[in-house]
Every structure is written in C-alpha cells, then in structure tokens.
Scaffold this active site. Structure first.
Site, PDB file in Angstrom:
ATOM      1  N   ASP A  42     -35.265  37.150  75.030  1.00 45.89           N
ATOM      2  CA  ASP A  42     -36.075  36.581  76.114  1.00 45.89           C
ATOM      3  C   ASP A  42     -35.935  37.432  77.384  1.00 45.89           C
ATOM      4  O   ASP A  42     -36.938  37.857  77.986  1.00 45.89           O
ATOM      5  CB  ASP A  42     -35.592  35.136  76.363  1.00 45.89           C
ATOM      6  CG  ASP A  42     -36.528  34.299  77.199  1.00 45.89           C
ATOM      7  OD1 ASP A  42     -37.641  34.771  77.513  1.00 45.89           O
ATOM      8  OD2 ASP A  42     -36.152  33.168  77.536  1.00 45.89           O
ATOM      9  N   GLY A 133     -29.067  34.146  67.776  1.00 49.46           N
ATOM     10  CA  GLY A 133     -28.226  34.717  68.832  1.00 49.46           C
ATOM     11  C   GLY A 133     -27.488  33.608  69.547  1.00 49.46           C
ATOM     12  O   GLY A 133     -26.647  32.909  68.967  1.00 49.46           O
ATOM     13  N   TYR A 135     -28.349  30.711  70.258  1.00 50.03           N
ATOM     14  CA  TYR A 135     -28.526  29.378  69.669  1.00 50.03           C
ATOM     15  C   TYR A 135     -27.694  29.141  68.405  1.00 50.03           C
ATOM     16  O   TYR A 135     -27.657  28.022  67.894  1.00 50.03           O
ATOM     17  CB  TYR A 135     -30.010  29.085  69.414  1.00 50.03           C
ATOM     18  CG  TYR A 135     -30.778  28.646  70.658  1.00 50.03           C
ATOM     19  CD1 TYR A 135     -30.156  28.626  71.907  1.00 50.03           C
ATOM     20  CD2 TYR A 135     -32.105  28.240  70.582  1.00 50.03           C
ATOM     21  CE1 TYR A 135     -30.848  28.228  73.048  1.00 50.03           C
ATOM     22  CE2 TYR A 135     -32.803  27.829  71.719  1.00 50.03           C
ATOM     23  CZ  TYR A 135     -32.168  27.832  72.950  1.00 50.03           C
ATOM     24  OH  TYR A 135     -32.866  27.423  74.071  1.00 50.03           O
TER      25      TYR A 135
END
Ligand code: ADP
Length: 187
Positions: A42, A133, A135
C-alpha cells in the site's frame, strides 16, 4: 519483473518484482479499510503513484464509502504516475486463526478484483500476495486460495477469456512458497 512460471494457456504468470513497476492495465493494492494509505505494498503504491491516488481514495470516503472499504471488497482508482492504468484497492482479511471466515474473505478479494477488471474491460491485472504481510495470513494457505480462486473465476467467466493475471511477489522466497503450494514447476 522476473517470470518464474507461466500457465500452459499463457494466462497466469507468477513473477518476482516490485508490483509498482508493472505496466498492466491494473495493479491490485492490498489496502486497509480506511483507503488512506498504510505500509507494505500500500505504501509503495501511494509513494510511487503520487498524490492523485490518495485524492481519489479520499473522494470515495467522502461519497460512496463513508465507512471505508469492507474486507473482501474492491474499488478502482486512477494509478497516478504508475505505469499501470488503474489501481484496484482491496482489503484482505486480518488473520485471526482461520475460524473467522478469513479464507472466504481472501477468496472474495480475488473475485471482486477480477469482476471490477471485467467491468472496466481490462486485459491484464497484477495481484500482490494479499494479506500475507502485515495481516499475517499463512502464506501457503493464501497461495492455494489465490490460485484456485483465480482459476475458478477464469473457468466460469466467459468475458474473462483474454485477461492475463500476474501474481507478483516481492521476495523470491514468497514466490517459491506460492509455486510449491500450487504444485507448479519453476521455469
Ligand atoms: P497485507 O496488509 O494485506 O498483509 P502487505 O502490504 O503487508 O499487505 O503485504 C502483502 C504482500 O505484499 C507481502 O507478501 C509483501 O511482501 C508484498 N509486497 C510489499 N511491497 C510490495 C511491492 N512493492 N510489490 C509487490 N509486493 C509487495
């Protein structure tokens, strides 16, 4: 982008590289529900794509998504300065041990992104390893879900006949976990 595997029909490619560099019609962002940026892929997408992506995410929050994007859903924005044309943001499940619908939410992410790509008539899409990752979703389990969900979608969606799907891994180790989990032999 280093290609490690291409399916017999040429439609699914497993590769190692930075997803922000790929000139696909769409790259998928493993976003969080806020859509206002985060770490991992992100952060990389927003930093390489520039402020236009965040501006469109903010506009979505101020209009159709006041409470953010729920896990398992997807939404498309501009790709700003990225070589891709669109960014499809999706929110993966946070791993909580596996008994909280995490598998189904992860599968939904892949389906929803592909469905948006169909609506926008895109011909190529690149996925990162959603949820694996920060999460914390187990990589091997996520690999099987990612591959099988995409195969099922392609097999059952005639409009998807010409789309190319990339699975892009930041690390070669993660790409090998994915290949092995799905019984694929490296090129
Ligand atoms: P999540 O919060 O959904 O777990 P992360 O961004 O933390 O998302 O991680 C998802 C995957 O994306 C991880 O396997 C991570 O290594 C990978 N990743 C991070 N940056 C990039 C990048 N620039 N290109 C491709 N994959 C990336």
């Amino acid at each position: 982008m280093k290609e490690l595997y291409r399916s017999d029909n040429g439609r699914c490619i497993i590769a190692v590289g930075d997803i922000t560099n790929i000139a696909c019609d769409a790259i998928v962002n493993a976003a969080n529900s806020s859509l206002l940026g985060g770490g991992g892929v992100d952060g990389a997408i927003h930093s390489a794509g520039g402020p236009a992506i965040l501006a469109e995410c903010r506009a979505l929050r101020n209009s159709s998504l006041p409470n953010g994007l729920p896990p398992g859903k997807a939404v498309a924005t501009t790709a700003g300065r990225l070589p891709a044309r669109r960014v499809i943001h999706t929110v993966g499940p946070i791993w909580q041990g596996g008994a909280y619908g995490e598998d189904e939410t992860l599968a939904s992410c892949y389906r929803e992104c592909l469905a948006l790509a169909m609506i926008e008539q895109l011909k190529s899409i690149a996925f990162p390893a959603i949820s694996t990752g920060i999460y914390g979703f187990p990589k091997e389990r996520a690999a099987k879900i990612a591959w099988n969900t995409v195969q099922d979608y392609l097999a059952s969606t005639p409009e998807a006949a010409s789309i190319i799907v990339w699975f892009v891994f930041f690390s070669e180790i993660d790409a090998h976990i994915f290949l092995e989990a799905n019984g694929k032999i490296k090129l």
